[in-house]
Design a protein around this motif. Structure first.
Motif, PDB file in Angstrom:
ATOM      1  N   LEU A  90       0.846  -1.014   0.019  1.00 33.23           N
ATOM      2  CA  LEU A  90       0.072   0.110   0.059  1.00 33.23           C
ATOM      3  C   LEU A  90       0.841   1.307  -0.104  1.00 33.23           C
ATOM      4  CD1 LEU A  90      -2.675  -1.023   2.654  1.00 33.23           C
ATOM      5  CD2 LEU A  90      -3.150  -0.396   0.106  1.00 33.23           C
ATOM      6  N   THR A  98      -2.777  -1.496  -4.442  1.00 33.24           N
ATOM      7  CA  THR A  98      -3.776  -2.043  -3.498  1.00 33.24           C
ATOM      8  C   THR A  98      -3.731  -3.558  -3.871  1.00 33.24           C
ATOM      9  OG1 THR A  98      -4.874   0.043  -3.656  1.00 33.24           O
ATOM     10  CG2 THR A  98      -6.239  -1.978  -2.860  1.00 33.24           C
ATOM     11  N   LEU A 117      -6.195   2.442   2.079  1.00 27.58           N
ATOM     12  CA  LEU A 117      -7.115   1.299   2.002  1.00 27.58           C
ATOM     13  C   LEU A 117      -8.497   1.380   1.045  1.00 27.58           C
ATOM     14  CD1 LEU A 117      -7.097  -0.059   5.571  1.00 27.58           C
ATOM     15  CD2 LEU A 117      -6.446  -1.084   3.611  1.00 27.58           C
ATOM     16  N   PRO A 118      -8.857   0.644   0.329  1.00 25.81           N
ATOM     17  CA  PRO A 118     -10.081   0.555  -0.807  1.00 25.81           C
ATOM     18  C   PRO A 118     -11.111   0.556   0.140  1.00 25.81           C
ATOM     19  CG  PRO A 118      -9.037  -1.571  -0.790  1.00 25.81           C
ATOM     20  CD  PRO A 118      -8.344  -0.793   0.067  1.00 25.81           C
ATOM     21  N   ALA A 119     -12.475   1.162  -0.612  1.00 26.75           N
ATOM     22  CA  ALA A 119     -13.592   1.206   0.049  1.00 26.75           C
ATOM     23  C   ALA A 119     -14.122  -0.215   0.519  1.00 26.75           C
ATOM     24  CB  ALA A 119     -14.656   1.695  -0.644  1.00 26.75           C
ATOM     25  N   GLU A 120     -13.885  -1.332  -0.554  1.00 27.67           N
ATOM     26  CA  GLU A 120     -14.312  -2.409  -0.254  1.00 27.67           C
ATOM     27  C   GLU A 120     -13.294  -3.382   0.396  1.00 27.67           C
ATOM     28  OE1 GLU A 120     -17.074  -4.004  -1.217  1.00 27.67           O
ATOM     29  OE2 GLU A 120     -17.858  -2.072  -1.996  1.00 27.67           O
ATOM     30  N   ILE A 146     -10.620  -5.975   1.809  1.00 25.70           N
ATOM     31  CA  ILE A 146      -9.827  -6.734   0.629  1.00 25.70           C
ATOM     32  C   ILE A 146      -9.792  -8.290   0.917  1.00 25.70           C
ATOM     33  CG2 ILE A 146      -7.295  -7.433   0.230  1.00 25.70           C
ATOM     34  CD1 ILE A 146      -6.520  -4.514   0.734  1.00 25.70           C
TER      35      ILE A 146
END
Length: 340
Positions: free
Chosen positions: A81, A86, A109-112, A114
């Motif tokens: 990251l 990602t 960090l992504p919204a969904e 990991i």
């Protein structure tokens, strides 16, 4: 309170973006004469590739810039990251800490969430289902058998043989992963920036230099476990100028004197835990207020120490250095804040 130490759900594999773009181009153009050059551009290696990286298991060959990275180390996701990538899958963090809420990584960090690929053991089938083109496992404690399975799926980055299992310095881990991702310059800049932060803390706290420090991992083994230079959780303190034991060792109740040092950092205890441990509370390093309680394993400070990454280390510098300064100043009247 849980005494398990934090160390850092597979989904259906997504179609790689490059495949979607290429398919859309062919449909729109109806198979024109330009298709060949477009496809060649899509599949040509990025500048700097292929890349060869030496690990403890031999040479890892990475033919092109990775697009789908799975991290199977307990902290490798932070390093990936930090380098602007990602992961499409990651190792589940052991213990009770809610890793997706870690404050030092929120902006990256992504919204969904990991997908995860195993916890105590790596789920090789889950890794394969994510169709990675690079598997990163520097802090994964891989053995030859699991490495062989993973490298049969995609190029797999393990630690080098220069360090003991789990003891690769964060600087080396950053540079190693940066090379595999084709981002060596970014990795070096990241190392330089974080080292500058450490240098500033050292300059502002000359009492740290040469002072002995014991890192106590509670709730492990006989109840206390002294971490040495062979555990990445001591590297934060070493980089501040403290000296730590060479090797980790279990500490029996009869040998709690092993925790006596100029400063004691306790991972897994808050104030109530410390007060309830009569033998621990009787140590000179505790009664003289030279002890920093880092809080429970479900707290941010303990987790940041476990990640030991270019993202979590600056967070630790902000959170922990003031408490270390109060513990190391030689004045028992200076109150040491409890962290975590």
């Amino acid at each position: 309170m849980s005494k398990r130490s934090s160390l850092p759900r597979p989904s259906r594999p997504a179609v790689p973006l490059a495949v979607l773009v290429l398919t859309a181009g062919l449909t729109a153009c109806g198979g024109s004469a330009d298709d060949g050059s477009a496809a060649a551009a899509e599949t040509s290696p990025a500048p700097g590739f292929p890349v060869s990286v030496e690990t403890r298991f031999g040479t890892t060959e990475i033919p092109a810039e990775p697009q789908r990275v799975v991290t199977v180390g307990f902290n490798d996701q932070d390093f990936v990251l930090a380098l602007g990538v990602t992961p499409v899958g990651e190792r589940e963090l052991l213990g009770d800490y809610d890793a997706p809420t870690r404050p030092w990584a929120q902006e990256l960090l992504p919204a969904e969430e990991i997908p995860t690929v195993g916890g105590a053991e790596i789920d090789v089938e889950a890794v394969a289902a994510l169709e990675p083109d690079l598997i990163v496992g520097v802090y994964s404690f891989l053995d030859q058998a699991v490495y062989d399975q993973l490298s049969g799926i995609a190029p797999t980055l393990a630690q080098t043989d220069e360090y003991a299992d789990g003891a690769t310095p964060w600087q080396e881990q950053t540079l190693l992963i940066g090379k595999a991702l084709g981002r060596e310059d970014e990795a070096q800049q990241l190392v330089d920036d974080v080292e500058d932060r450490f240098a500033q803390a050292v300059e502002e706290n000359p009492d740290f230099a040469g002072s002995s420090l014991a890192v106590d991992l509670t709730g492990v083994g006989s109840g206390h476990y002294l971490l040495g230079a062979d555990d990445l959780r001591t590297q934060f303190f070493s980089d501040l100028g403290f000296t730590v034991p060479d090797a980790s060792t279990d500490v029996s109740l009869e040998r709690l004197d092993l925790l006596e040092a100029d400063v004691l950092a306790v991972n897994g205890y808050d104030r109530a835990d410390a007060d309830a441990d009569a033998l621990f509370s009787a140590l000179d390093v505790v009664t003289q207020d030279r002890t920093v309680l880092l809080g429970g394993y479900d707290g941010d400070v303990s987790a940041a120490l476990g990640f030991g990454s270019p993202l979590s280390l600056p967070y630790l510098l902000d959170e922990v250095v003031p408490a270390l300064a109060a513990a190391a100043d030689g004045d028992p009247s200076t109150a040491v804040p409890v962290l975590g």
